[in-house]
Motif scaffolding. Structure first.
Motif, PDB file in Angstrom:
ATOM      1  N   PRO A 113       0.391  -1.145  -0.259  1.00 23.92           N
ATOM      2  CA  PRO A 113       0.572  -0.060   0.577  1.00 23.92           C
ATOM      3  C   PRO A 113       0.972   1.281   0.212  1.00 23.92           C
ATOM      4  O   PRO A 113       1.508   1.325   0.011  1.00 23.92           O
ATOM      5  CB  PRO A 113      -0.577   0.090   1.340  1.00 23.92           C
ATOM      6  CG  PRO A 113       0.014  -0.515   2.193  1.00 23.92           C
ATOM      7  CD  PRO A 113       0.931  -2.283   1.491  1.00 23.92           C
ATOM      8  N   VAL A 114       0.360   2.610  -0.467  1.00 21.66           N
ATOM      9  CA  VAL A 114       0.889   3.162  -0.573  1.00 21.66           C
ATOM     10  C   VAL A 114       0.690   4.263   0.753  1.00 21.66           C
ATOM     11  O   VAL A 114       0.151   4.299   1.466  1.00 21.66           O
ATOM     12  CB  VAL A 114       0.645   4.500  -1.950  1.00 21.66           C
ATOM     13  CG1 VAL A 114       0.938   3.510  -2.636  1.00 21.66           C
ATOM     14  CG2 VAL A 114      -0.704   4.794  -2.016  1.00 21.66           C
ATOM     15  N   ALA A 115       1.794   5.250   1.166  1.00 19.04           N
ATOM     16  CA  ALA A 115       2.180   5.976   2.420  1.00 19.04           C
ATOM     17  C   ALA A 115       0.328   6.846   2.245  1.00 19.04           C
ATOM     18  O   ALA A 115       0.557   6.904   3.310  1.00 19.04           O
ATOM     19  CB  ALA A 115       3.381   6.335   3.010  1.00 19.04           C
ATOM     20  N   LYS A 116       0.585   7.978   0.965  1.00 21.64           N
ATOM     21  CA  LYS A 116      -0.117   8.309   1.193  1.00 21.64           C
ATOM     22  C   LYS A 116      -0.791   8.277  -0.025  1.00 21.64           C
ATOM     23  O   LYS A 116      -0.482   8.945  -1.250  1.00 21.64           O
ATOM     24  CB  LYS A 116       0.560  10.356   0.958  1.00 21.64           C
ATOM     25  CG  LYS A 116       1.586  10.213   2.363  1.00 21.64           C
ATOM     26  CD  LYS A 116       1.928  11.618   1.986  1.00 21.64           C
ATOM     27  CE  LYS A 116       2.967  11.972   3.149  1.00 21.64           C
ATOM     28  NZ  LYS A 116       2.995  13.550   3.162  1.00 21.64           N
ATOM     29  N   PRO A 117      -2.602   7.854   0.146  1.00 19.29           N
ATOM     30  CA  PRO A 117      -2.745   7.239  -1.435  1.00 19.29           C
ATOM     31  C   PRO A 117      -3.575   8.848  -1.885  1.00 19.29           C
ATOM     32  O   PRO A 117      -3.346   9.630  -1.253  1.00 19.29           O
ATOM     33  CB  PRO A 117      -4.576   7.149  -0.488  1.00 19.29           C
ATOM     34  CG  PRO A 117      -3.905   7.150   0.645  1.00 19.29           C
ATOM     35  CD  PRO A 117      -2.442   7.523   1.580  1.00 19.29           C
ATOM     36  N   ALA A 118      -3.065   8.722  -2.854  1.00 21.24           N
ATOM     37  CA  ALA A 118      -3.527   9.698  -3.860  1.00 21.24           C
ATOM     38  C   ALA A 118      -4.263   9.143  -5.415  1.00 21.24           C
ATOM     39  O   ALA A 118      -4.233   8.613  -5.856  1.00 21.24           O
ATOM     40  CB  ALA A 118      -2.636  10.617  -4.252  1.00 21.24           C
TER      41      ALA A 118
END
Length: 395
Positions: A113-118
């Motif tokens: 997973p990405v640390a900061k979803p965008a």
């Protein structure tokens, strides 16, 4: 048929169009206890162990013909949660360091997973190094994880994920184009963009921290290009492998709407996507020079399959009639072998006299230290449940 091809070493690698029968072989069950087996790796340490990679995040060991009860490693906690029935994300690749016997190092490629979803960012592909537990050969040391490389994935699909060490000791990484139809990300698509790691075969030296770009990589000194790139113009290379005898690098590249292909990967090669799909025009920019694109050694259309599963050149002893042939298949369960005759390749039907019953989905292939080949499949059981099976090809 519209061909775009490059002559390699004086020979034209084009499918001859004829089909023959490969030897009829048997499938010997190794295990039916690993759900979603997407990869098999061997440590090359003389132990003859088989390491079966489960898409959901675990690696299992087969030793002396038996599946051990505890996983070798479990990285599911580091990953995105994946659907076992159908998801192109997950734990997708494993490779042992050529000096694993002495340094205990191995590598995993998985979806995190990405640390900061965008917006426009689905997950990250991660390449990480681990070490075996010195006190237990069949247990990894989870705390040894060291992330070497990670890069963004805009979609959930087309992640590639296979990792293999070449005869040169460098690690080769298969990366998909980032997903979505038609390589839609970027003005020219990711496959043709040398500024991204997507849609490529990468080559790195892991004997540095976190890694080193080999000086002889084709784009190591090209302005604006990622130096890790070894070859480009690929859509979703699902399984790559080196021929144990010749050192040639084979790739099964999943097609878009109509064609699946097998490529022999060479330094700096451009394999055409998204300009070409197999031998055929797909999205050709005005003024494009197709003469520099490298054609596959074989393609097949969707009358035969839906998604290629790349395999291995057979170098074992159990099935002499397969010697030197590239064994591969399709997600729909069909299997073949490519045999080179002169400068052309002939596709042979690979038949089994005891093929499993049901809707067989061919996920991957494996090869042991002796050059024998394994087939990794799932069979849906209904209600979203899948049964995973690993077979050895025998005479």
């Amino acid at each position: 048929m519209k061909l775009a091809y490059l002559a390699l070493a004086g020979s034209l690698f084009v499918y001859s169009g004829s089909t023959a029968q490969a030897p009829i072989v048997k499938l010997q069950l190794v295990t039916d206890q690993v759900r979603s087996p997407v990869c098999m790796a061997v440590p090359g340490d003389g132990s003859n162990r088989l390491f079966i990679v489960q898409k959901e995040g675990r690696v299992w060991v087969v030793q002396n013909g038996k599946l051990l009860p505890e996983p070798f490693i479990d990285v599911s906690g580091e990953m995105v949660k994946v659907n076992p029935a159908y998801d192109e994300r997950g734990l997708l690749g494993m490779a042992f360091h050529p000096q694993f016997r002495t340094n205990g190092r191995f590598y995993l490629y998985y979806s995190a997973p990405v640390a900061k979803p965008a917006k426009g960012l689905n997950h990250q592909s991660v390449l990480a190094e681990f070490r075996v537990n010195k006190a237990a050969d069949n247990k990894a040391e989870p705390g040894s994880r060291k992330v070497l490389l990670q890069f963004d994935q805009p979609e959930s699909n087309h992640n590639g994920g296979d990792i293999v060490f070449g005869p040169d000791g460098y690690l080769y990484i298969a990366s998909g184009d980032g997903g979505g139809g038609g390589d839609k990300h970027g003005a020219a698509g990711n496959g043709q963009d040398l500024g991204t790691l997507l849609g490529k075969i990468l080559r790195i030296d892991v004997n540095a921290s976190p890694y080193r770009i080999p000086k002889d990589n084709p784009f190591a000194r090209t302005a604006g290009a990622r130096g890790e790139i070894w070859a480009y113009g690929l859509r979703n290379p699902w399984r790559i492998s080196f021929d144990k005898r010749t050192g040639r690098l084979f790739a099964g590249d999943v097609g878009q709407n109509k064609y699946e292909e097998v490529d022999i990967i060479t330094k700096g090669g451009n394999y055409g996507w998204r300009i070409m799909e197999g031998y055929h025009d797909f999205n050709v920019p005005s003024g494009a020079d197709k003469s520099k694109l490298i054609a596959p050694i074989h393609e097949y259309d969707h009358d035969d399959g839906i998604s290629i599963t790349g395999g291995y050149v057979y170098r074992g002893r159990a099935i002499p009639g397969l010697q030197g042939q590239y064994v591969f298949g399709d997600y729909n369960g069909k299997t073949w072998a490519l045999q080179q005759k002169g400068g052309k390749w002939q596709r042979n039907e690979l038949a089994f006299d005891n093929k499993p019953q049901g809707n067989v989905q061919l996920l991957s292939w494996g090869q042991d230290e002796a050059g024998e080949i394994y087939m990794l499949v799932t069979i849906p059981q209904g209600g979203g449940v899948v049964k995973g099976l690993v077979y050895k090809l025998v005479k």
